[in-house]
Write an enzyme that holds these catalytic residues in place. Sequence first.
Site, short mmCIF file in Angstrom:
data_model
loop_
_atom_site.label_atom_id
_atom_site.label_comp_id
_atom_site.label_asym_id
_atom_site.label_seq_id
_atom_site.Cartn_x
_atom_site.Cartn_y
_atom_site.Cartn_z
N HIS A 3 -65.52 123.98 151.27
CA HIS A 3 -64.62 122.99 150.65
C HIS A 3 -65.05 122.78 149.22
O HIS A 3 -66.23 122.81 148.90
CB HIS A 3 -64.71 121.65 151.40
CG HIS A 3 -63.54 120.76 151.13
ND1 HIS A 3 -63.47 119.97 150.02
CD2 HIS A 3 -62.40 120.56 151.81
CE1 HIS A 3 -62.33 119.31 150.02
NE2 HIS A 3 -61.65 119.65 151.10
N ASP A 51 -59.35 122.10 158.54
CA ASP A 51 -58.50 123.14 159.15
C ASP A 51 -59.18 123.89 160.30
O ASP A 51 -58.52 124.67 160.99
CB ASP A 51 -58.09 124.15 158.06
CG ASP A 51 -57.18 123.51 157.04
OD1 ASP A 51 -57.49 123.56 155.83
OD2 ASP A 51 -56.19 122.89 157.45
C1 SDX Z 1 -58.11 122.34 152.43
O1 SDX Z 1 -59.20 120.20 148.13
C2 SDX Z 1 -58.93 119.65 149.24
O2 SDX Z 1 -59.16 118.48 149.46
C3 SDX Z 1 -58.26 120.56 150.26
C4 SDX Z 1 -58.06 119.96 151.63
C5 SDX Z 1 -57.06 118.83 151.63
O3 SDX Z 1 -57.13 117.98 152.54
O4 SDX Z 1 -56.14 118.86 150.78
O5 SDX Z 1 -59.30 119.46 152.15
C6 SDX Z 1 -57.52 121.00 152.62
O6 SDX Z 1 -57.56 123.12 151.67
C7 SDX Z 1 -59.43 122.68 153.09
C8 SDX Z 1 -59.96 124.11 152.73
C9 SDX Z 1 -59.22 125.13 153.59
N1 SDX Z 1 -59.56 126.50 153.17
C10 SDX Z 1 -60.33 127.33 153.91
O7 SDX Z 1 -60.88 126.99 154.97
C11 SDX Z 1 -60.43 128.75 153.35
C12 SDX Z 1 -61.90 129.21 153.43
N2 SDX Z 1 -62.68 128.47 152.44
C13 SDX Z 1 -62.74 128.99 151.13
O8 SDX Z 1 -61.90 129.97 150.70
C14 SDX Z 1 -63.42 128.10 150.09
O9 SDX Z 1 -64.48 127.48 150.71
C15 SDX Z 1 -62.55 127.07 149.40
C16 SDX Z 1 -61.33 127.68 148.78
C17 SDX Z 1 -62.11 126.02 150.38
C18 SDX Z 1 -63.40 126.39 148.32
O10 SDX Z 1 -63.67 127.35 147.38
P1 SDX Z 1 -64.50 127.00 146.03
O11 SDX Z 1 -64.83 125.57 145.95
O12 SDX Z 1 -63.78 127.62 144.87
O13 SDX Z 1 -65.89 127.72 146.29
P2 SDX Z 1 -66.18 129.24 145.97
O14 SDX Z 1 -65.03 130.11 146.38
O15 SDX Z 1 -66.65 129.29 144.56
O16 SDX Z 1 -67.40 129.54 146.99
C19 SDX Z 1 -68.74 129.21 146.64
C20 SDX Z 1 -69.60 130.22 147.41
C21 SDX Z 1 -69.20 131.67 147.13
O17 SDX Z 1 -70.38 132.49 147.33
P3 SDX Z 1 -71.25 132.94 146.03
O18 SDX Z 1 -70.28 133.64 145.07
O19 SDX Z 1 -71.83 131.66 145.47
O20 SDX Z 1 -72.29 133.89 146.61
O21 SDX Z 1 -69.41 130.03 148.83
C22 SDX Z 1 -68.83 131.23 149.38
C23 SDX Z 1 -68.21 131.99 148.22
O22 SDX Z 1 -68.15 133.38 148.52
N3 SDX Z 1 -67.80 130.77 150.34
C24 SDX Z 1 -67.58 131.33 151.52
C25 SDX Z 1 -66.56 130.55 152.11
N4 SDX Z 1 -66.19 129.58 151.27
C26 SDX Z 1 -66.96 129.72 150.17
N5 SDX Z 1 -68.15 132.40 152.14
C27 SDX Z 1 -67.68 132.71 153.37
N6 SDX Z 1 -66.70 132.01 154.03
C28 SDX Z 1 -66.11 130.94 153.41
N7 SDX Z 1 -65.14 130.24 154.04
#
Ligand code: SDX
Length: 425
Positions: free
Chosen positions: A303, A360
């Site tokens: 998140h 989710d």
């Molecule tokens: C919602 O914003 C809100 O409030 C949203 C929400 C709402 O109520 O409106 O809460 C609802 O959208 C919840 C999120 C639902 N999405 C997912 O579950 C999709 C999977 N999660 C991700 O794609 C990700 O965690 C995000 C999009 C939610 C957040 O992404 P960020 O904040 O841009 O973080 P990032 O992509 O920069 O990740 C940081 C690190 C990375 O690794 P490094 O490059 O540092 O090595 O964490 C890793 C990412 O690769 N990472 C994950 C991951 N999420 C982040 N690795 C594996 N699996 C994941 N799910």
Amino acid sequence: MSQSVKVIYNNKEFEYQLIEGTMGDIAFDISNLRSDTGLITLDVGYKNTGATKSDITFLDGELGKLEHRGYTIEDLAGKASFVGVIYLLLYGELPNKNKLEEFQNKIKAKSGVNKSLEVIFNSFPQSTHPMALLASLTNALCAFESDEFKTNEEMDDVIITLLAQFPVIASWAFKKTKGLPVNYYDTNLDYVSNIYQLLFSEGNEVELDTDVIEALNKLLILHADHEQNCSTSTVRMVGSSHAGLFTSVAAGVSALWGPRHGGANQAVIEMLEKIKADGGDSQKWINKAKDKNDNFRLMGFGHRVYKNFDPRAKIIKNAVEIILNKLNIQDEVVDIAKKLEQAALEDEYFIKRKLYPNVDFYSGIIYKALGINNEMFTVMFALGRLPGWIAQWKEMRLEDQPIGRPRQVYTGYATRPYVALEDRK
Ligand code: SDX
């Protein structure tokens, strides 16, 4: 603590005042940064940038706290009605009995969707994704209901109209996937029972199981608002041009659809079913999620703000047990979800990046248990998020905020002479 931040640039010192929020969040106001210094900030994805002040929702990502108008999500999800939370988000206070009844009656009075909208609905093929249909029909409301207003009372009428008709067209998106006739709002029922009958009535009177309605009520409350998330920021941005409420919310529906945002609930169930079909080896998929060369991500994990458990995920996880037992459903994907969660929470990759289950991760399991198909899960998210989108749009309009227009750092070609067609290589 200093009340300001100093920027030293070109041997000059510039001072920017701190703004402290009710719950201790602190920002420094850079409204005059460019006029003072000629500088702008760069913050791709707005990870460090506040777009607005707001009185509606507070969340603390480090502590995993979420509150609406000062009430904790635990209290609201456990004790309130969804329509009471809608009122709270819109007007700032929980309604007393009279105000709640008056509010529900206002919604019922505006719930008649124009029959011509059904003609538009019928032109869509059965294969249409429910979110595409929802976004299209939300925009199409503009053809039958005015969302123009000159006074706050007229704005409130527009808001009530959308609150009343959005669940109807959202249910039509479900009916489209089934090729079934559509339903209309039943003014004999309360708001959440209506959502259930809109979805599941097939010309008959549906049984309104109290535990099922309660689970739906809880899920809708848990999705109601979440400060400046992607779709809410979209609604605010579109609304800041003074585009109408319906089209601003239609834009929010589109933003929510993405698998990084609300579309994650559909992606989670598809991921769990894929892992089940693959033999249920959760560690294999955890390893894939960690592998930088593999674009698989553990959907429902991570998140932008929560670097602790999403409080909504905890509440939904508890509700899963209750509703599955009540409906006497054994779903293998629940065990897979729990194994994935356990494995991830013990894995250094997830611990280091503070990746926890979000709203989710478990919600789709309940929607599935209620008989809702995977493609409809994000529509269910939108049904919950509707009051949050509206309340945030209303706050932005009442404050008459300026049109949203971020700056950029240009990194393209420097100025160069035009090359006539015949001279190009
Ligand atoms: C919602 O914003 C809100 O409030 C949203 C929400 C709402 O109520 O409106 O809460 C609802 O959208 C919840 C999120 C639902 N999405 C997912 O579950 C999709 C999977 N999660 C991700 O794609 C990700 O965690 C995000 C999009 C939610 C957040 O992404 P960020 O904040 O841009 O973080 P990032 O992509 O920069 O990740 C940081 C690190 C990375 O690794 P490094 O490059 O540092 O090595 O964490 C890793 C990412 O690769 N990472 C994950 C991951 N999420 C982040 N690795 C594996 N699996 C994941 N799910």
